[in-house]
Structures are given as C-alpha cells and as structure tokens.
Design an enzyme around this catalytic site. Structure first.
Site, mmCIF file in Angstrom:
data_model
loop_
_atom_site.group_PDB
_atom_site.id
_atom_site.type_symbol
_atom_site.label_atom_id
_atom_site.label_comp_id
_atom_site.label_asym_id
_atom_site.label_seq_id
_atom_site.Cartn_x
_atom_site.Cartn_y
_atom_site.Cartn_z
ATOM 1 C CE LYS A 8 -4.065 -2.014 2.200
ATOM 2 N NZ LYS A 8 -5.086 -1.807 3.266
ATOM 3 C CE1 TYR A 48 -9.604 -2.458 0.344
ATOM 4 C CE2 TYR A 48 -8.690 -0.526 -0.728
ATOM 5 C CZ TYR A 48 -8.525 -1.695 -0.009
ATOM 6 O OH TYR A 48 -7.260 -2.095 0.369
ATOM 7 C CG ASN A 111 -3.812 -2.206 6.684
ATOM 8 O OD1 ASN A 111 -3.672 -1.774 5.541
ATOM 9 N ND2 ASN A 111 -4.792 -3.015 7.032
ATOM 10 C CG HIS A 114 -5.718 -5.811 -0.143
ATOM 11 N ND1 HIS A 114 -6.913 -5.767 0.538
ATOM 12 C CD2 HIS A 114 -5.910 -6.635 -1.204
ATOM 13 C CE1 HIS A 114 -7.790 -6.529 -0.102
ATOM 14 N NE2 HIS A 114 -7.205 -7.073 -1.160
ATOM 15 C CD GLU A 125 -9.086 -8.565 -3.692
ATOM 16 O OE1 GLU A 125 -7.956 -8.946 -3.321
ATOM 17 O OE2 GLU A 125 -9.967 -8.181 -2.904
HETATM 18 P P1 CMP Z 1 -7.536 -4.208 3.606
HETATM 19 O O1 CMP Z 1 -7.058 -5.569 3.935
HETATM 20 O O2 CMP Z 1 -6.991 -3.585 2.362
HETATM 21 O O3 CMP Z 1 -9.141 -4.205 3.524
HETATM 22 C C1 CMP Z 1 -9.931 -3.075 3.798
HETATM 23 C C2 CMP Z 1 -9.117 -1.928 4.328
HETATM 24 O O4 CMP Z 1 -9.866 -0.960 5.007
HETATM 25 C C3 CMP Z 1 -8.154 -2.442 5.400
HETATM 26 O O5 CMP Z 1 -7.156 -3.233 4.821
HETATM 27 C C4 CMP Z 1 -7.718 -1.131 6.033
HETATM 28 O O6 CMP Z 1 -6.758 -0.436 5.247
HETATM 29 C C5 CMP Z 1 -9.038 -0.374 6.010
HETATM 30 N N1 CMP Z 1 -9.762 -0.494 7.285
HETATM 31 C C6 CMP Z 1 -10.396 -1.572 7.773
HETATM 32 N N2 CMP Z 1 -10.982 -1.301 8.949
HETATM 33 C C7 CMP Z 1 -10.714 -0.006 9.214
HETATM 34 C C8 CMP Z 1 -11.048 0.868 10.261
HETATM 35 N N3 CMP Z 1 -11.802 0.462 11.305
HETATM 36 N N4 CMP Z 1 -10.617 2.127 10.190
HETATM 37 C C9 CMP Z 1 -9.882 2.556 9.136
HETATM 38 N N5 CMP Z 1 -9.536 1.761 8.090
HETATM 39 C C10 CMP Z 1 -9.942 0.500 8.132
#
Ligand code: CMP
Length: 140
Positions: A8, A48, A111, A114, A125
């Site tokens: 990311k 998303y 984070n 993904h 995907e």
């Molecule tokens: P990802 O695995 O890419 O799938 C959905 C994404 O939404 C997740 O990783 C985070 O980057 C984001 N995400 C999920 N939950 C939260 C949350 N509670 N607050 C902010 N971002 C979130």
C-alpha cells in the site's frame, strides 16, 4: 494457487516495498506478476466497493489514491490463507509478532499491505489489476 497482494501507499512511501517483497519470498511465495500504479478515485472506490457503507470508506479511498501502490500476484500452496497469516491482523496493534503488518503498518487504515480474503476474491482482484493477456502469461 494464486493470490493478490497490494503493497500500500504508506509502505511504498516509507521505503518498505523491498523488505516486504523479501518477507513474502522468505515465506515461500513466488512472485508471478507485479505493477506499480497510482489508483484513481474511481478505481479505489470500485476495488473497495464491499466497504462502501463503512464509516472508513471515504478515508480509505483517499489513502489508497494518495501515492503509488504495488499490486502483486503471488503463488504458493494454500496461498490465500497462508498470505492472510503472514500479513497479520488488520490493526497492527492486534497483529502477531513477526507479521508484515506488525513490522511495517502504521495504523488500522495505513496497514502496509492488502491480501485477498478468499479464493473467489483472489480471482476478482487479480483481474482488477492485471489484463487478460497478462493473466494468460501468468497461467501459461
Ligand atoms: P484491507 O485488507 O486492504 O481491507 C480493507 C481496508 O480498510 C483495510 O485493509 C484497512 O486499510 C481499512 N480499514 C479496515 N478497517 C478499518 C477501520 N476500522 N478504520 C480505518 N480503516 C480501516
């Protein structure tokens, strides 16, 4: 079996992409395809879409369009489940020691990586980021 990962924007900007690729290879994943792209708003919204009613959706789209990201196609036995284990929990505060998110993520949103959450979503995907011609090359 194939799965999709995205390094990311936070991890790319902090210079963690090479470290994350090495981590994935050390866990037995073979890199089958790679791109660098900066998602448009409509692409991030579409990717998303499943989260469109969640309170974090607008912020997530903004984050994912803020800088380039690196989609990857990875191959390994039991790739989808194994990659989920290797990346760790969504929230780095809850991620196991030694997982990619524990090592590299800044927050629940920023984070680092993904990973597809099911074999069906892995197919969707991979198709989102890689053309039919590229997918044929991967499976040839
Ligand atoms: P990802 O695995 O890419 O799938 C959905 C994404 O939404 C997740 O990783 C985070 O980057 C984001 N995400 C999920 N939950 C939260 C949350 N509670 N607050 C902010 N971002 C979130």
């Amino acid at each position: 079996m194939l799965t999709l990962a995205i390094i990311k924007p936070d991890a790319v900007q902090r210079g963690r992409a090479g470290n994350i690729l090495a981590h994935l290879e050390s866990q037995g994943f073979v890199l089958r395809a790679v791109r660098m792209t900066r998602l448009t708003k409509s692409e991030a919204q579409a990717f998303y879409e499943v989260h469109k009613d969640r309170p974090f959706y607008a912020s997530l789209v903004e984050f994912m369009t803020s800088a380039p990201c690196i989609p990857l196609v990875l191959e390994r036995e039991d790739a989808v489940a194994h990659l989920r284990t290797v990346i760790g929990a969504t929230d780095p505060a809850e991620a196991e020691e030694g997982t990619i998110r524990k090592l590299h993520a800044e927050s629940k949103e920023r984070n680092a990586i993904h990973a597809s959450d099911s074999p069906e979503n892995a197919v969707r995907e991979v198709g989102f980021f890689f053309s039919e011609a590229e997918r044929q090359r991967i499976s040839a």
